[in-house]
Write a protein that holds these residues in place. Structure first.
Motif, PDB file in Angstrom:
ATOM      1  N   GLN A   1       0.808  -1.224   0.000  1.00  0.00           N
ATOM      2  CA  GLN A   1       0.000   0.000   0.000  1.00  0.00           C
ATOM      3  C   GLN A   1       0.836   1.266   0.000  1.00  0.00           C
ATOM      4  O   GLN A   1       0.341   2.361  -0.303  1.00  0.00           O
ATOM      5  CB  GLN A   1      -0.963   0.016   1.201  1.00  0.00           C
ATOM      6  CG  GLN A   1      -0.291   0.120   2.559  1.00  0.00           C
ATOM      7  CD  GLN A   1       0.071  -1.235   3.131  1.00  0.00           C
ATOM      8  OE1 GLN A   1       0.231  -2.200   2.374  1.00  0.00           O
ATOM      9  NE2 GLN A   1       0.162  -1.304   4.463  1.00  0.00           N
ATOM     10  N   HIS A   2       2.107   1.139   0.331  1.00  0.00           N
ATOM     11  CA  HIS A   2       2.987   2.303   0.377  1.00  0.00           C
ATOM     12  C   HIS A   2       3.775   2.492  -0.931  1.00  0.00           C
ATOM     13  O   HIS A   2       4.552   3.439  -1.055  1.00  0.00           O
ATOM     14  CB  HIS A   2       3.972   2.176   1.537  1.00  0.00           C
ATOM     15  CG  HIS A   2       3.296   2.020   2.867  1.00  0.00           C
ATOM     16  ND1 HIS A   2       2.493   2.994   3.422  1.00  0.00           N
ATOM     17  CD2 HIS A   2       3.293   0.973   3.735  1.00  0.00           C
ATOM     18  CE1 HIS A   2       2.028   2.580   4.591  1.00  0.00           C
ATOM     19  NE2 HIS A   2       2.494   1.355   4.805  1.00  0.00           N
ATOM     20  N   GLY A   3       3.565   1.585  -1.872  1.00  0.00           N
ATOM     21  CA  GLY A   3       4.267   1.696  -3.147  1.00  0.00           C
ATOM     22  C   GLY A   3       5.234   0.541  -3.364  1.00  0.00           C
ATOM     23  O   GLY A   3       5.166  -0.489  -2.684  1.00  0.00           O
ATOM     24  N   GLU A   4       6.120   0.717  -4.303  1.00  0.00           N
ATOM     25  CA  GLU A   4       7.068  -0.336  -4.652  1.00  0.00           C
ATOM     26  C   GLU A   4       8.382  -0.129  -3.914  1.00  0.00           C
ATOM     27  O   GLU A   4       8.910   0.987  -3.868  1.00  0.00           O
ATOM     28  CB  GLU A   4       7.316  -0.336  -6.167  1.00  0.00           C
ATOM     29  CG  GLU A   4       8.153  -1.509  -6.663  1.00  0.00           C
ATOM     30  CD  GLU A   4       8.276  -1.538  -8.168  1.00  0.00           C
ATOM     31  OE1 GLU A   4       7.815  -2.498  -8.811  1.00  0.00           O
ATOM     32  OE2 GLU A   4       8.847  -0.561  -8.727  1.00  0.00           O
ATOM     33  N   ARG A   5       8.896  -1.207  -3.337  1.00  0.00           N
ATOM     34  CA  ARG A   5      10.143  -1.122  -2.590  1.00  0.00           C
ATOM     35  C   ARG A   5      11.068  -2.259  -3.003  1.00  0.00           C
ATOM     36  O   ARG A   5      10.630  -3.342  -3.370  1.00  0.00           O
ATOM     37  CB  ARG A   5       9.875  -1.219  -1.083  1.00  0.00           C
ATOM     38  CG  ARG A   5       8.954  -0.141  -0.564  1.00  0.00           C
ATOM     39  CD  ARG A   5       8.729  -0.280   0.925  1.00  0.00           C
ATOM     40  NE  ARG A   5       9.976  -0.122   1.670  1.00  0.00           N
ATOM     41  CZ  ARG A   5      10.049  -0.236   2.991  1.00  0.00           C
ATOM     42  NH1 ARG A   5       8.964  -0.533   3.698  1.00  0.00           N
ATOM     43  NH2 ARG A   5      11.206  -0.074   3.607  1.00  0.00           N
ATOM     44  N   SER A   6      12.359  -1.993  -2.920  1.00  0.00           N
ATOM     45  CA  SER A   6      13.349  -3.013  -3.241  1.00  0.00           C
ATOM     46  C   SER A   6      13.392  -4.053  -2.135  1.00  0.00           C
ATOM     47  O   SER A   6      13.295  -3.727  -0.946  1.00  0.00           O
ATOM     48  CB  SER A   6      14.731  -2.378  -3.410  1.00  0.00           C
ATOM     49  OG  SER A   6      14.716  -1.392  -4.411  1.00  0.00           O
ATOM     50  N   THR A   7      13.525  -5.307  -2.525  1.00  0.00           N
ATOM     51  CA  THR A   7      13.644  -6.389  -1.546  1.00  0.00           C
ATOM     52  C   THR A   7      15.038  -6.370  -0.934  1.00  0.00           C
ATOM     53  O   THR A   7      16.038  -6.193  -1.638  1.00  0.00           O
ATOM     54  CB  THR A   7      13.393  -7.742  -2.219  1.00  0.00           C
ATOM     55  OG1 THR A   7      12.074  -7.752  -2.787  1.00  0.00           O
ATOM     56  CG2 THR A   7      13.504  -8.883  -1.221  1.00  0.00           C
ATOM     57  N   THR A   8      15.090  -6.539   0.389  1.00  0.00           N
ATOM     58  CA  THR A   8      16.373  -6.569   1.087  1.00  0.00           C
ATOM     59  C   THR A   8      16.602  -7.943   1.701  1.00  0.00           C
ATOM     60  O   THR A   8      15.650  -8.705   1.927  1.00  0.00           O
ATOM     61  CB  THR A   8      16.439  -5.504   2.191  1.00  0.00           C
ATOM     62  OG1 THR A   8      15.353  -5.706   3.106  1.00  0.00           O
ATOM     63  CG2 THR A   8      16.352  -4.103   1.593  1.00  0.00           C
ATOM     64  N   VAL A   9      17.856  -8.248   1.977  1.00  0.00           N
ATOM     65  CA  VAL A   9      18.217  -9.503   2.623  1.00  0.00           C
ATOM     66  C   VAL A   9      19.156  -9.192   3.786  1.00  0.00           C
ATOM     67  O   VAL A   9      19.840  -8.164   3.795  1.00  0.00           O
ATOM     68  CB  VAL A   9      18.904 -10.476   1.640  1.00  0.00           C
ATOM     69  CG1 VAL A   9      17.960 -10.888   0.521  1.00  0.00           C
ATOM     70  CG2 VAL A   9      20.173  -9.854   1.055  1.00  0.00           C
ATOM     71  N   VAL A  10      19.156 -10.080   4.757  1.00  0.00           N
ATOM     72  CA  VAL A  10      20.041  -9.914   5.918  1.00  0.00           C
ATOM     73  C   VAL A  10      21.430 -10.427   5.550  1.00  0.00           C
ATOM     74  O   VAL A  10      21.589 -11.562   5.103  1.00  0.00           O
ATOM     75  CB  VAL A  10      19.498 -10.686   7.135  1.00  0.00           C
ATOM     76  CG1 VAL A  10      20.458 -10.560   8.321  1.00  0.00           C
ATOM     77  CG2 VAL A  10      18.105 -10.194   7.508  1.00  0.00           C
ATOM     78  N   VAL A  11      22.428  -9.593   5.729  1.00  0.00           N
ATOM     79  CA  VAL A  11      23.795  -9.990   5.390  1.00  0.00           C
ATOM     80  C   VAL A  11      24.685 -10.096   6.626  1.00  0.00           C
ATOM     81  O   VAL A  11      25.868 -10.423   6.522  1.00  0.00           O
ATOM     82  CB  VAL A  11      24.415  -8.994   4.380  1.00  0.00           C
ATOM     83  CG1 VAL A  11      23.677  -9.044   3.058  1.00  0.00           C
ATOM     84  CG2 VAL A  11      24.434  -7.581   4.955  1.00  0.00           C
TER      85      VAL A  11
END
Length: 221
Positions: A133-143
């Motif tokens: 609902q807030h728009g498109e966001r890049s997927t993140t991963v835990v490093v």
């Protein structure tokens, strides 16, 4: 397909002057010429598969010009178009062989030039995105994790990163343009063969070719 100027005469008729790409499109798209590829021969068999070389050998043996090469009785295809198809079928392995012959014929039949990805520039983009609902966001991963002091207390926090890639990939662009150059060299071979053979009755083959590297600035070509 754009017709070029008319020059010369053949049997009282003016010859059409066309570049090789226009000739191919006329033969395969307009005249519906069929690509008759040579059958595989056993190693002990001598001779050429049917192609421009075969037609030229037959002409040399007879000491005369074979009208239209392998024109089939009852065929509505123009004899010149069948000679063009024979030339394409004779592409040597050094110019892509049978696979390139099929590609050249298919592109000509569709009136297309190979896609060399004009204007393509690699961009750094996220590997994956999610939309909410807030728009498109890049997927993140835990490093990893880090210990940080927050309001007098040590806390463990996750370190996040956004995986990225290049799109289109430079290798994809390079491959597309290498394929275009291979197609161009095949057309150049066909053009030289048609000129050397001199068997087209109503068409004059000109030196015109598509640009070898249309992606380069004009001053570099």
């Amino acid at each position: 397909m754009t017709m070029q100027r008319r020059i010369g005469r053949s049997g009282g008729r003016e010859k059409r002057a066309l570049g090789v790409q226009a000739i191919l499109e006329w033969a395969f798209r307009i005249e519906k010429a069929q690509l008759e590829l040579p059958e595989r021969r056993d190693d002990e068999e001598a001779g050429f598969g049917f192609g421009l070389e075969y037609v030229l050998l037959q002409r040399a043996a007879l000491g005369c010009k074979i009208d239209g090469g392998r024109h089939k009785i009852g065929s509505s295809t123009h004899p010149d178009a069948e000679v063009v198809a024979a030339a394409v079928a004779g592409l040597p392995d050094s110019r892509g062989g049978i696979r390139m012959a099929i590609r050249v014929a298919e592109l000509a039949r569709a009136g297309l030039t190979p896609d060399w990805m004009p204007g393509a520039v690699p961009r750094c983009v996220p590997v994956e995105t999610k939309r909410n609902q807030h728009g498109e966001r890049s997927t993140t991963v835990v490093v990893g994790t880090e210990r940080v002091l927050h309001r007098g207390k040590w806390r463990s926090v996750e370190v996040l990163a956004c995986p990225v890639t290049w799109y289109p990939h430079p290798g994809q662009i390079e491959g597309a343009r290498r394929g275009y150059e291979d197609w161009w060299r095949a057309l150049n071979w066909v053009r030289d063969g048609l000129v050397a053979g001199g068997m087209l009755r109503e068409i004059e083959v000109t030196v015109v070719l598509p640009k070898l590297q249309p992606w380069l600035p004009r001053r570099c070509q």
